[in-house]
Design an enzyme around this catalytic site. Structure first.
Site, PDB file in Angstrom:
ATOM      1  N   GLU A 175     -25.605  27.755  -7.221  1.00 23.12           N
ATOM      2  CA  GLU A 175     -25.648  26.294  -7.353  1.00 23.12           C
ATOM      3  C   GLU A 175     -26.341  25.581  -6.186  1.00 23.12           C
ATOM      4  OE1 GLU A 175     -22.900  24.139  -9.837  1.00 23.12           O
ATOM      5  OE2 GLU A 175     -21.946  23.467  -7.993  1.00 23.12           O
ATOM      6  N   LYS A 177     -26.319  22.599  -4.377  1.00 20.04           N
ATOM      7  CA  LYS A 177     -25.258  21.590  -4.256  1.00 20.04           C
ATOM      8  C   LYS A 177     -25.233  21.027  -2.848  1.00 20.04           C
ATOM      9  CE  LYS A 177     -20.247  21.663  -5.237  1.00 20.04           C
ATOM     10  NZ  LYS A 177     -19.122  22.588  -5.534  1.00 20.04           N
ATOM     11  N   LYS A 238     -26.409  20.461 -14.036  1.00 23.53           N
ATOM     12  CA  LYS A 238     -24.986  20.287 -13.749  1.00 23.53           C
ATOM     13  C   LYS A 238     -24.687  18.797 -13.719  1.00 23.53           C
ATOM     14  CE  LYS A 238     -21.385  22.787 -12.719  1.00 23.53           C
ATOM     15  NZ  LYS A 238     -21.091  22.880 -11.342  1.00 23.53           N
ATOM     16  N   GLU A 287     -17.027  24.251 -20.352  1.00 21.55           N
ATOM     17  CA  GLU A 287     -16.080  24.524 -19.263  1.00 21.55           C
ATOM     18  C   GLU A 287     -14.641  24.180 -19.625  1.00 21.55           C
ATOM     19  OE1 GLU A 287     -17.203  23.424 -15.167  1.00 21.55           O
ATOM     20  OE2 GLU A 287     -15.390  22.202 -15.174  1.00 21.55           O
ATOM     21  N   ASN A 309     -13.205  27.001 -14.943  1.00 17.29           N
ATOM     22  CA  ASN A 309     -13.277  26.380 -13.618  1.00 17.29           C
ATOM     23  C   ASN A 309     -11.948  26.601 -12.896  1.00 17.29           C
ATOM     24  OD1 ASN A 309     -13.955  24.975 -11.369  1.00 17.29           O
ATOM     25  ND2 ASN A 309     -14.564  23.091 -12.428  1.00 17.29           N
ATOM     26  N   GLU A 345     -15.859  30.229 -12.399  1.00 25.31           N
ATOM     27  CA  GLU A 345     -16.474  29.124 -11.640  1.00 25.31           C
ATOM     28  C   GLU A 345     -15.593  28.651 -10.482  1.00 25.31           C
ATOM     29  OE1 GLU A 345     -18.313  26.840 -15.607  1.00 25.31           O
ATOM     30  OE2 GLU A 345     -16.970  25.802 -14.241  1.00 25.31           O
ATOM     31  N   SER A 346     -16.217  28.390  -9.356  1.00 20.50           N
ATOM     32  CA  SER A 346     -15.612  27.724  -8.187  1.00 20.50           C
ATOM     33  C   SER A 346     -14.700  28.614  -7.339  1.00 20.50           C
ATOM     34  CB  SER A 346     -14.793  26.486  -8.584  1.00 20.50           C
ATOM     35  OG  SER A 346     -15.534  25.637  -9.405  1.00 20.50           O
TER      36      SER A 346
HETATM   37  O1  LIG Z   1     -18.805  25.186  -4.727  1.00 20.53           O
HETATM   38  P1  LIG Z   1     -17.974  26.121  -5.520  1.00 20.53           P
HETATM   39  O2  LIG Z   1     -16.505  26.053  -5.211  1.00 20.53           O
HETATM   40  O3  LIG Z   1     -18.489  27.531  -5.435  1.00 20.53           O
HETATM   41  O4  LIG Z   1     -18.093  25.656  -7.065  1.00 20.53           O
HETATM   42  C1  LIG Z   1     -19.300  25.709  -7.773  1.00 20.53           C
HETATM   43  C2  LIG Z   1     -19.099  25.116  -9.169  1.00 20.53           C
HETATM   44  O5  LIG Z   1     -18.216  25.929  -9.860  1.00 20.53           O
HETATM   45  C3  LIG Z   1     -18.579  23.695  -9.098  1.00 20.53           C
HETATM   46  O6  LIG Z   1     -19.532  22.929  -8.445  1.00 20.53           O
HETATM   47  C4  LIG Z   1     -18.283  23.078 -10.468  1.00 20.53           C
HETATM   48  C5  LIG Z   1     -17.838  23.715 -11.573  1.00 20.53           C
HETATM   49  N1  LIG Z   1     -17.675  22.868 -12.623  1.00 20.53           N
HETATM   50  C6  LIG Z   1     -18.034  21.648 -12.203  1.00 20.53           C
HETATM   51  C7  LIG Z   1     -18.077  20.423 -12.920  1.00 20.53           C
HETATM   52  C8  LIG Z   1     -18.529  19.345 -12.236  1.00 20.53           C
HETATM   53  C9  LIG Z   1     -18.895  19.387 -10.896  1.00 20.53           C
HETATM   54  C10 LIG Z   1     -18.864  20.583 -10.187  1.00 20.53           C
HETATM   55  C11 LIG Z   1     -18.425  21.708 -10.835  1.00 20.53           C
END
Ligand SMILES: O=P(O)(O)OC[C@@H](O)[C@@H](O)c1c[nH]c2ccccc12
Length: 391
Positions: A175, A177, A238, A287, A309, A345-346
């Site tokens: 990502e 970001k 995104k 998601e 997520n 995710e995340s």
């Molecule tokens: O920075 P991280 O914790 O690795 O996460 C990335 C991504 O999963 C996260 O930005 C995200 C997942 N779904 C979303 C929906 C909206 C905004 C952001 C997100």
């Protein structure tokens, strides 16, 4: 009295006194705006008042006012449908919360009904306003023309499958970001194209590019620039999608995939948007964050890619065991039978985290923070996996 904050009476009073027929008032009970207490009685009260206004109004302003009230009613009914599917995120009525009147004064009460309850709701309400303004500048007919010049859509799922087969590890969606509401600025010196190229060199299968400006400091310019720089990894736009118009917009900017968030979109919207994605050649990453959302999404035909997520977008709480919990038992079985690609995710930072979500059943991962923070984001990928995955 709490909430008289946006009283803007003196200015509005002149307007009101000069032209507003008294019968136009929307229902004045504050509670009627609360989603759960939106009673049949309050609907009828509005209809009566709008009917009344139609009878007495001849001025243009009255008609506008009547339309606004109708829009508000439709918005409230949409929220009722969403609520019945367990969606907590409410959509703001297009014309905003109703006005209240005391004598000649016009004001809006700030209450639970017209103030966002959490960050996700705030983002979505903001996005609604943003999209309606963008739409005026670029109506769908204009976007449809622009599609002819859009770069061809690439196979997002194919790239994830290929990476998974090549490395035996989950395919990486890396990502681009710059910031997030939960973590603040992640990288000061932020060159989106450089980061994207570094990710590609480091072995990413696909890239995710944040396009929300207000909360994530992203942009569609970043998406477009990465695509134009010749990066071959398919690109996920995104964005917080609240309107099908955004799908067309994303495609004209070079996106190959879009994110649809089940916490925001009712089933019918997801179904409709997936159809449009297919028409446009876009891949939909849908998601989810809990069992109920996952079950809703699994019941939709044509779903190929689902993200779990680990971060709750309403509270920012992060817990990677959510991926495991959701893929246990019957749901995991359905996913395997239908060959749906699951994306963790995340909150993934270490080779152990990767092994944990892979064991849970994901064939792809979406990672931002842990790699974007590294001075060399491509090398950050090797650190994340514990090995070089570019070869
Ligand atoms: O920075 P991280 O914790 O690795 O996460 C990335 C991504 O999963 C996260 O930005 C995200 C997942 N779904 C979303 C929906 C909206 C905004 C952001 C997100």
């Amino acid at each position: 009295m709490e909430g008289l904050a946006s009283l803007n009476a003196p200015f509005q009073a002149t307007l009101f006194l000069s032209s507003r027929p008294r019968t136009l008032n929307p229902p004045t009970q504050v509670n009627s705006f609360k989603r759960n207490s939106f009673s049949t009685f309050s609907v009828r009260a509005q209809v009566d008042s709008t009917d009344g206004s139609a009878a007495v109004s001849t001025s243009g302003e009255s008609v506008t006012e009547t339309l606004k009230i109708k829009e508000w009613e439709v918005g409230m009914l949409q929220n009722e449908v969403a609520s019945s599917q367990g969606i907590r995120i409410r959509r703001r009525p297009p014309s905003g919360p109703p006005l209240h009147y005391v004598g000649p004064f016009q004001f809006r009460l700030q209450n639970e009904g017209n103030t966002p309850r959490n960050i996700l709701e705030e983002i979505v309400w903001n996005k609604d306003t943003e999209v309606s303004q963008l739409k005026e500048r670029k109506p769908l007919s204009v976007l449809k023309k622009a599609l002819e010049n859009a770069p061809p859509a690439r196979d997002f799922i194919g790239a994830l499958r290929a990476a998974n087969e090549r490395t035996g590890l989950p395919g990486l969606i890396a990502e681009v970001k710059k910031a997030s509401p939960s973590r603040g600025i992640l990288r000061e010196n932020f060159d989106p194209v450089e980061i994207a190229q570094s990710y590609e060199k480091g072995g990413a299968a696909c890239l995710s590019v944040l396009t929300d400006e207000k909360y994530f400091k992203g942009s569609f310019e970043n998406l477009e620039a990465i695509r134009k720089a010749g990066v071959k990894c398919p690109l996920l736009c995104k964005e917080f999608i609240v309107d099908a118009w955004q799908l067309y917009y994303a495609r004209t900017k070079g996106a190959d995939a879009v994110l649809l968030i089940a916490a925001v979109l009712p089933d019918l919207d997801i179904k409709y948007m997936i159809k449009i994605c297919k028409l446009l050649g876009l891949t939909a990453l849908v998601e989810v964050h809990d069992e109920r959302e996952f079950d809703r999404v699994l019941s939709i035909e044509g779903i190929e890619l689902i993200g779990i997520n680990n971060r709750n977008l309403e509270t920012f709480e992060l817990d990677i065991s959510i991926t495991k919990k959701l893929l246990e038992g019957e749901r995991g079985k359905i996913v395997r039978e239908r060959d749906i690609i699951m994306v963790g995710e995340s909150g993934l930072f270490t080779p152990e985290d990767i092994a944990y979500v892979q064991e849970a059943g994901v064939r792809a991962i979406l990672v931002g923070e842990s790699i974007v923070k590294q001075s060399d984001p491509g090398k950050g990928i090797s650190n994340l996996f514990g090995k070089d995955i570019s070869i």
